[in-house]
Design a protein around this motif. Structure first.
Motif, PDB file in Angstrom:
ATOM      1  N   ALA B   8     -65.844 -35.026  87.947  1.00  0.00           N
ATOM      2  CA  ALA B   8     -66.747 -35.754  87.048  1.00  0.00           C
ATOM      3  C   ALA B   8     -67.064 -34.925  85.803  1.00  0.00           C
ATOM      4  O   ALA B   8     -67.072 -35.439  84.681  1.00  0.00           O
ATOM      5  CB  ALA B   8     -68.034 -36.116  87.785  1.00  0.00           C
ATOM      6  N   GLU B   9     -67.296 -33.639  86.013  1.00  0.00           N
ATOM      7  CA  GLU B   9     -67.602 -32.785  84.870  1.00  0.00           C
ATOM      8  C   GLU B   9     -66.369 -32.602  83.990  1.00  0.00           C
ATOM      9  O   GLU B   9     -66.456 -32.623  82.758  1.00  0.00           O
ATOM     10  CB  GLU B   9     -68.129 -31.424  85.333  1.00  0.00           C
ATOM     11  N   LEU B  10     -65.236 -32.450  84.642  1.00  0.00           N
ATOM     12  CA  LEU B  10     -63.974 -32.301  83.903  1.00  0.00           C
ATOM     13  C   LEU B  10     -63.719 -33.515  83.009  1.00  0.00           C
ATOM     14  O   LEU B  10     -63.374 -33.370  81.830  1.00  0.00           O
ATOM     15  CB  LEU B  10     -62.831 -32.111  84.906  1.00  0.00           C
ATOM     16  N   VAL B  11     -63.908 -34.691  83.556  1.00  0.00           N
ATOM     17  CA  VAL B  11     -63.686 -35.921  82.787  1.00  0.00           C
ATOM     18  C   VAL B  11     -64.599 -35.951  81.556  1.00  0.00           C
ATOM     19  O   VAL B  11     -64.188 -36.354  80.470  1.00  0.00           O
ATOM     20  CB  VAL B  11     -63.934 -37.158  83.675  1.00  0.00           C
ATOM     21  N   GLY B  12     -65.804 -35.466  81.727  1.00  0.00           N
ATOM     22  CA  GLY B  12     -66.751 -35.454  80.625  1.00  0.00           C
ATOM     23  C   GLY B  12     -66.354 -34.543  79.475  1.00  0.00           C
ATOM     24  O   GLY B  12     -66.821 -34.711  78.347  1.00  0.00           O
ATOM     25  N   HIS B  13     -65.504 -33.585  79.757  1.00  0.00           N
ATOM     26  CA  HIS B  13     -65.076 -32.642  78.714  1.00  0.00           C
ATOM     27  C   HIS B  13     -63.736 -33.016  78.091  1.00  0.00           C
ATOM     28  O   HIS B  13     -63.269 -32.321  77.179  1.00  0.00           O
ATOM     29  CB  HIS B  13     -64.950 -31.227  79.308  1.00  0.00           C
ATOM     30  N   MET B  14     -63.136 -34.078  78.563  1.00  0.00           N
ATOM     31  CA  MET B  14     -61.754 -34.362  78.165  1.00  0.00           C
ATOM     32  C   MET B  14     -61.569 -34.579  76.661  1.00  0.00           C
ATOM     33  O   MET B  14     -60.624 -34.066  76.060  1.00  0.00           O
ATOM     34  CB  MET B  14     -61.222 -35.583  78.922  1.00  0.00           C
ATOM     35  N   LYS B  15     -62.444 -35.336  76.041  1.00  0.00           N
ATOM     36  CA  LYS B  15     -62.244 -35.639  74.616  1.00  0.00           C
ATOM     37  C   LYS B  15     -62.414 -34.397  73.740  1.00  0.00           C
ATOM     38  O   LYS B  15     -61.673 -34.192  72.778  1.00  0.00           O
ATOM     39  CB  LYS B  15     -63.200 -36.744  74.166  1.00  0.00           C
ATOM     40  N   VAL B  16     -63.392 -33.595  74.083  1.00  0.00           N
ATOM     41  CA  VAL B  16     -63.597 -32.362  73.323  1.00  0.00           C
ATOM     42  C   VAL B  16     -62.438 -31.393  73.574  1.00  0.00           C
ATOM     43  O   VAL B  16     -61.981 -30.694  72.664  1.00  0.00           O
ATOM     44  CB  VAL B  16     -64.956 -31.728  73.699  1.00  0.00           C
ATOM     45  N   LEU B  17     -61.969 -31.393  74.801  1.00  0.00           N
ATOM     46  CA  LEU B  17     -60.826 -30.537  75.144  1.00  0.00           C
ATOM     47  C   LEU B  17     -59.602 -30.950  74.329  1.00  0.00           C
ATOM     48  O   LEU B  17     -58.870 -30.102  73.796  1.00  0.00           O
ATOM     49  CB  LEU B  17     -60.541 -30.672  76.638  1.00  0.00           C
ATOM     50  N   ARG B  18     -59.401 -32.250  74.207  1.00  0.00           N
ATOM     51  CA  ARG B  18     -58.247 -32.725  73.436  1.00  0.00           C
ATOM     52  C   ARG B  18     -58.425 -32.421  71.943  1.00  0.00           C
ATOM     53  O   ARG B  18     -57.458 -32.083  71.258  1.00  0.00           O
ATOM     54  CB  ARG B  18     -58.049 -34.226  73.639  1.00  0.00           C
ATOM     55  N   ALA B  19     -59.650 -32.514  71.457  1.00  0.00           N
ATOM     56  CA  ALA B  19     -59.894 -32.178  70.051  1.00  0.00           C
ATOM     57  C   ALA B  19     -59.597 -30.701  69.801  1.00  0.00           C
ATOM     58  O   ALA B  19     -59.021 -30.339  68.766  1.00  0.00           O
ATOM     59  CB  ALA B  19     -61.339 -32.503  69.674  1.00  0.00           C
ATOM     60  N   PHE B  20     -59.963 -29.865  70.742  1.00  0.00           N
ATOM     61  CA  PHE B  20     -59.660 -28.437  70.600  1.00  0.00           C
ATOM     62  C   PHE B  20     -58.144 -28.218  70.643  1.00  0.00           C
ATOM     63  O   PHE B  20     -57.599 -27.412  69.881  1.00  0.00           O
ATOM     64  CB  PHE B  20     -60.357 -27.645  71.709  1.00  0.00           C
ATOM     65  N   ALA B  21     -57.477 -28.962  71.511  1.00  0.00           N
ATOM     66  CA  ALA B  21     -56.007 -28.872  71.571  1.00  0.00           C
ATOM     67  C   ALA B  21     -55.382 -29.324  70.257  1.00  0.00           C
ATOM     68  O   ALA B  21     -54.402 -28.730  69.784  1.00  0.00           O
ATOM     69  CB  ALA B  21     -55.483 -29.723  72.727  1.00  0.00           C
ATOM     70  N   MET B  22     -55.955 -30.341  69.650  1.00  0.00           N
ATOM     71  CA  MET B  22     -55.448 -30.814  68.353  1.00  0.00           C
ATOM     72  C   MET B  22     -55.587 -29.733  67.289  1.00  0.00           C
ATOM     73  O   MET B  22     -54.709 -29.563  66.430  1.00  0.00           O
ATOM     74  CB  MET B  22     -56.198 -32.072  67.914  1.00  0.00           C
ATOM     75  N   SER B  23     -56.689 -28.999  67.350  1.00  0.00           N
ATOM     76  CA  SER B  23     -56.895 -27.962  66.339  1.00  0.00           C
ATOM     77  C   SER B  23     -55.879 -26.838  66.491  1.00  0.00           C
ATOM     78  O   SER B  23     -55.557 -26.165  65.514  1.00  0.00           O
ATOM     79  CB  SER B  23     -58.325 -27.418  66.406  1.00  0.00           C
ATOM     80  N   LEU B  24     -55.373 -26.647  67.691  1.00  0.00           N
ATOM     81  CA  LEU B  24     -54.377 -25.593  67.903  1.00  0.00           C
ATOM     82  C   LEU B  24     -52.961 -26.089  67.643  1.00  0.00           C
ATOM     83  O   LEU B  24     -52.147 -25.392  67.038  1.00  0.00           O
ATOM     84  CB  LEU B  24     -54.474 -25.052  69.337  1.00  0.00           C
ATOM     85  N   THR B  25     -52.657 -27.277  68.124  1.00  0.00           N
ATOM     86  CA  THR B  25     -51.267 -27.755  68.047  1.00  0.00           C
ATOM     87  C   THR B  25     -50.967 -28.515  66.765  1.00  0.00           C
ATOM     88  O   THR B  25     -49.812 -28.567  66.334  1.00  0.00           O
ATOM     89  CB  THR B  25     -50.951 -28.695  69.224  1.00  0.00           C
ATOM     90  N   ARG B  26     -51.973 -29.161  66.186  1.00  0.00           N
ATOM     91  CA  ARG B  26     -51.831 -30.012  64.977  1.00  0.00           C
ATOM     92  C   ARG B  26     -50.878 -31.178  65.227  1.00  0.00           C
ATOM     93  O   ARG B  26     -50.268 -31.689  64.299  1.00  0.00           O
ATOM     94  CB  ARG B  26     -51.342 -29.174  63.792  1.00  0.00           C
ATOM     95  N   ASN B  27     -50.722 -31.559  66.460  1.00  0.00           N
ATOM     96  CA  ASN B  27     -49.771 -32.609  66.804  1.00  0.00           C
ATOM     97  C   ASN B  27     -50.273 -33.305  68.061  1.00  0.00           C
ATOM     98  O   ASN B  27     -50.537 -32.648  69.071  1.00  0.00           O
ATOM     99  CB  ASN B  27     -48.401 -31.945  67.037  1.00  0.00           C
ATOM    100  N   SER B  28     -50.410 -34.627  68.015  1.00  0.00           N
ATOM    101  CA  SER B  28     -51.061 -35.333  69.126  1.00  0.00           C
ATOM    102  C   SER B  28     -50.249 -35.257  70.417  1.00  0.00           C
ATOM    103  O   SER B  28     -50.817 -35.083  71.500  1.00  0.00           O
ATOM    104  CB  SER B  28     -51.332 -36.784  68.748  1.00  0.00           C
ATOM    105  N   ALA B  29     -48.918 -35.361  70.320  1.00  0.00           N
ATOM    106  CA  ALA B  29     -48.106 -35.294  71.539  1.00  0.00           C
ATOM    107  C   ALA B  29     -48.188 -33.906  72.169  1.00  0.00           C
ATOM    108  O   ALA B  29     -48.328 -33.761  73.396  1.00  0.00           O
ATOM    109  CB  ALA B  29     -46.655 -35.639  71.215  1.00  0.00           C
ATOM    110  N   ALA B  30     -48.129 -32.887  71.322  1.00  0.00           N
ATOM    111  CA  ALA B  30     -48.238 -31.519  71.838  1.00  0.00           C
ATOM    112  C   ALA B  30     -49.635 -31.261  72.395  1.00  0.00           C
ATOM    113  O   ALA B  30     -49.793 -30.556  73.401  1.00  0.00           O
ATOM    114  CB  ALA B  30     -47.914 -30.521  70.729  1.00  0.00           C
ATOM    115  N   ALA B  31     -50.640 -31.855  71.752  1.00  0.00           N
ATOM    116  CA  ALA B  31     -52.007 -31.699  72.247  1.00  0.00           C
ATOM    117  C   ALA B  31     -52.154 -32.340  73.620  1.00  0.00           C
ATOM    118  O   ALA B  31     -52.795 -31.783  74.519  1.00  0.00           O
ATOM    119  CB  ALA B  31     -52.994 -32.323  71.259  1.00  0.00           C
ATOM    120  N   ASP B  32     -51.554 -33.512  73.799  1.00  0.00           N
ATOM    121  CA  ASP B  32     -51.621 -34.184  75.103  1.00  0.00           C
ATOM    122  C   ASP B  32     -50.926 -33.352  76.180  1.00  0.00           C
ATOM    123  O   ASP B  32     -51.420 -33.244  77.308  1.00  0.00           O
ATOM    124  CB  ASP B  32     -50.986 -35.570  75.011  1.00  0.00           C
TER     125      ASP B  32
END
Lengths: 64, 185
Positions: B8-32
């Motif tokens: 439940a806690e993990l699910v709550g962090h998913m969107k922010v986690l993906r946004a952080f991944a976007m900032s590193l990868t700069r690519n949505s597929a790589a972020a996913d």
């Protein structure tokens, strides 16, 4: 810190927040939603020894 | 920590986690891909997570460590993307020094990932230097210097300096910031 430099830093940080927010507002793709749905069924591998947060140890430890 | 609570806690962090991944990868597929790897590692290592500690920071650490591990293994940071971005940046600014958000993002995307992650952790998410240092596995001084270099590079890329105009955002952007009270969702 000079006032102008502080203002510039504040503006940069505001924009950083905005682009992060923009990404954080995006809906999760189906593949990640699907992953969460089937997470309980994921077979867990043996847990590797946890040392520190260096890049080779991806899980690091719990952050306080 | 019980698995259902952890999930439940993990699910709550998913969107922010993906946004952080976007900032590193700069690519949505790589972020996913990165988020998926991170979630699987976190789930497998959940027994090592101490209840009451900061799960978001723990997830960020796993994500950025996975990013750098993959990067080292593949050594395939896209030169084409960097080239395109650099070319686009060379055309800025076309609006009298007024920085639009898309220009800012382009400038941000040209920075090294080590600077992008610190800018996001400290600049955007307001983590302390100490927390960022722990998440990144580096010293506080390294965080401060990366942050300073990142901010300086952003200012220079956008043609801003301490003596120049500070119209960094347009009216619409300012309105959004104001409406949100500068807070993250």
């Amino acid at each position: 810190m000079p006032l102008r430099k502080k203002a510039l830093r504040t503006q940069i940080d505001e924009n950083l927040r905005l682009i992060f927010e923009e990404d954080a507002r995006a809906e999760l793709p189906d593949r990640l939603l699907s992953l969460l749905d089937r997470l309980d069924a994921v077979e867990l591998p043996p847990v590797a020894p946890i040392t520190d947060a260096e890049p080779n140890d991806d899980t690091g430890g719990s952050s306080s | 920590m019980r698995r259902e609570d952890a999930k439940a806690e993990l699910v709550g962090h998913m969107k922010v986690l993906r946004a952080f991944a976007m900032s590193l990868t700069r690519n949505s597929a790589a972020a996913d891909d990165l988020v998926q790897d991170t979630v699987l590692k976190a789930w497998a290592g959940m027994d090592g997570f101490q209840q009451g500690s900061n799960m978001r920071a723990w997830l960020f650490t796993i994500l950025r460590n996975t990013f750098y591990s993959n990067r080292r293994k593949a050594a395939r940071e896209s030169e084409d993307v960097d080239g395109i971005l650099a070319g686009r940046l060379a055309e800025k600014p076309a609006h009298d020094g007024r920085l639009q958000l898309k220009d800012f993002r382009i400038a941000f995307d040209t920075l090294p990932p080590e600077q992008r992650e610190v800018l996001m952790l400290v600049g955007a998410l307001q983590h302390s230097y100490e927390d960022a240092a722990e998440m990144c596995g580096v010293k506080v001084g390294t965080i401060k210097s990366r942050l300073a270099r990142g901010r300086e590079a952003l200012a220079q890329a956008m043609g801003l300096d301490e003596n120049g105009p500070l119209e960094l955002t347009d009216a619409a952007t300012r309105a959004v910031v104001s409406a949100n009270g500068g807070q993250m969702g």
